[in-house]
Design a protein around this motif. Sequence first.
Motif, short mmCIF file in Angstrom:
data_model
loop_
_atom_site.label_atom_id
_atom_site.label_comp_id
_atom_site.label_asym_id
_atom_site.label_seq_id
_atom_site.Cartn_x
_atom_site.Cartn_y
_atom_site.Cartn_z
N THR A 1 -4.36 0.86 -3.78
CA THR A 1 -5.98 0.77 -4.72
C THR A 1 -6.12 2.33 -4.96
O THR A 1 -7.11 2.46 -6.48
CB THR A 1 -6.88 0.63 -3.39
OG1 THR A 1 -7.08 1.87 -2.47
CG2 THR A 1 -7.38 -0.71 -2.57
N LEU A 2 -5.61 3.26 -4.71
CA LEU A 2 -5.15 4.49 -5.23
C LEU A 2 -4.21 5.01 -5.33
O LEU A 2 -3.12 4.90 -4.29
CB LEU A 2 -6.32 5.75 -5.01
CG LEU A 2 -7.68 5.39 -4.73
CD1 LEU A 2 -8.54 6.55 -3.90
CD2 LEU A 2 -7.92 5.82 -5.74
N VAL B 1 -12.81 1.67 -6.91
CA VAL B 1 -12.52 2.08 -5.83
C VAL B 1 -13.08 3.09 -5.75
O VAL B 1 -12.93 4.42 -5.85
CB VAL B 1 -11.08 2.28 -6.61
CG1 VAL B 1 -10.47 2.86 -5.37
CG2 VAL B 1 -10.23 1.07 -6.32
N LYS B 2 -13.91 3.00 -6.96
CA LYS B 2 -15.48 4.68 -6.50
C LYS B 2 -15.22 4.77 -4.40
O LYS B 2 -15.16 5.85 -4.43
CB LYS B 2 -16.12 4.15 -6.59
CG LYS B 2 -16.43 3.60 -8.90
CD LYS B 2 -17.77 3.26 -8.97
CE LYS B 2 -18.48 2.75 -8.79
NZ LYS B 2 -17.85 1.28 -8.26
N ASN C 1 -14.90 8.18 -0.38
CA ASN C 1 -14.82 8.10 1.42
C ASN C 1 -13.84 8.97 1.79
O ASN C 1 -13.40 9.20 3.34
CB ASN C 1 -14.53 6.86 1.74
CG ASN C 1 -16.05 6.44 1.81
OD1 ASN C 1 -16.89 7.25 1.99
ND2 ASN C 1 -16.25 4.86 1.88
N LEU C 2 -12.59 9.46 0.65
CA LEU C 2 -11.18 9.80 1.54
C LEU C 2 -11.51 11.42 2.44
O LEU C 2 -12.51 12.10 2.15
CB LEU C 2 -10.34 10.47 0.69
CG LEU C 2 -9.63 8.93 -0.03
CD1 LEU C 2 -8.61 9.37 -1.04
CD2 LEU C 2 -9.03 8.53 0.97
N ASN D 1 -5.65 16.06 -4.60
CA ASN D 1 -4.33 16.36 -5.84
C ASN D 1 -3.58 14.64 -4.86
O ASN D 1 -3.04 15.08 -4.13
CB ASN D 1 -3.86 17.75 -5.23
CG ASN D 1 -4.08 18.48 -5.76
OD1 ASN D 1 -4.88 18.77 -6.89
ND2 ASN D 1 -3.91 19.71 -5.19
N ASP D 2 -2.58 13.93 -5.57
CA ASP D 2 -2.10 13.07 -5.79
C ASP D 2 -2.34 12.27 -4.67
O ASP D 2 -1.58 11.86 -3.22
CB ASP D 2 0.04 13.86 -5.35
CG ASP D 2 0.04 14.68 -6.97
OD1 ASP D 2 0.02 13.89 -7.89
OD2 ASP D 2 1.06 15.95 -6.26
N VAL D 3 -3.42 11.88 -4.43
CA VAL D 3 -4.11 10.63 -2.91
C VAL D 3 -3.68 9.82 -3.27
O VAL D 3 -3.70 9.00 -4.70
CB VAL D 3 -5.26 11.35 -3.03
CG1 VAL D 3 -5.95 9.99 -2.10
CG2 VAL D 3 -5.84 12.60 -2.66
N SER D 4 -2.98 8.87 -2.45
CA SER D 4 -3.10 7.89 -2.57
C SER D 4 -3.81 7.08 -1.16
O SER D 4 -3.80 7.00 -0.13
CB SER D 4 -1.11 7.24 -2.94
OG SER D 4 -0.46 7.90 -3.67
N LYS D 5 -3.59 5.50 -1.33
CA LYS D 5 -4.39 4.65 -0.66
C LYS D 5 -4.40 3.07 -0.26
O LYS D 5 -4.07 2.76 -1.65
CB LYS D 5 -6.01 4.37 -0.25
CG LYS D 5 -6.69 3.81 0.01
CD LYS D 5 -6.58 4.30 1.43
CE LYS D 5 -7.65 3.73 2.49
NZ LYS D 5 -7.33 3.70 4.19
#
Length: 73
Positions: free
Chosen positions: A43-44, A66-67, A72-73, A25-29
């Motif tokens: 990237t995310l 960005v696959k 990898n998260l 949920n709502d992941v950012s990188k």
Amino acid sequence: MADEITGHAVKEGREQPASTVLEVNDVSKTFAPRRRGESPLQTLDNVSLTVSSAEFVSVIGPSGSVKRTLLNL
């Protein structure tokens, strides 16, 4: 908020409600700049994903899309 999971899985001839096996949920990188003066690289941006036990999922896209970062998260 993630969408509601709907669907059914079949186990031993009986229909079972599908259960969530993976939820993101709502992941950012954001990667830090490699050199002075460069900007951070996002990237995310608020990515959400829900996978139920009744689903087969693949993440596809061109090289550099960005696959691997997501997995990898």
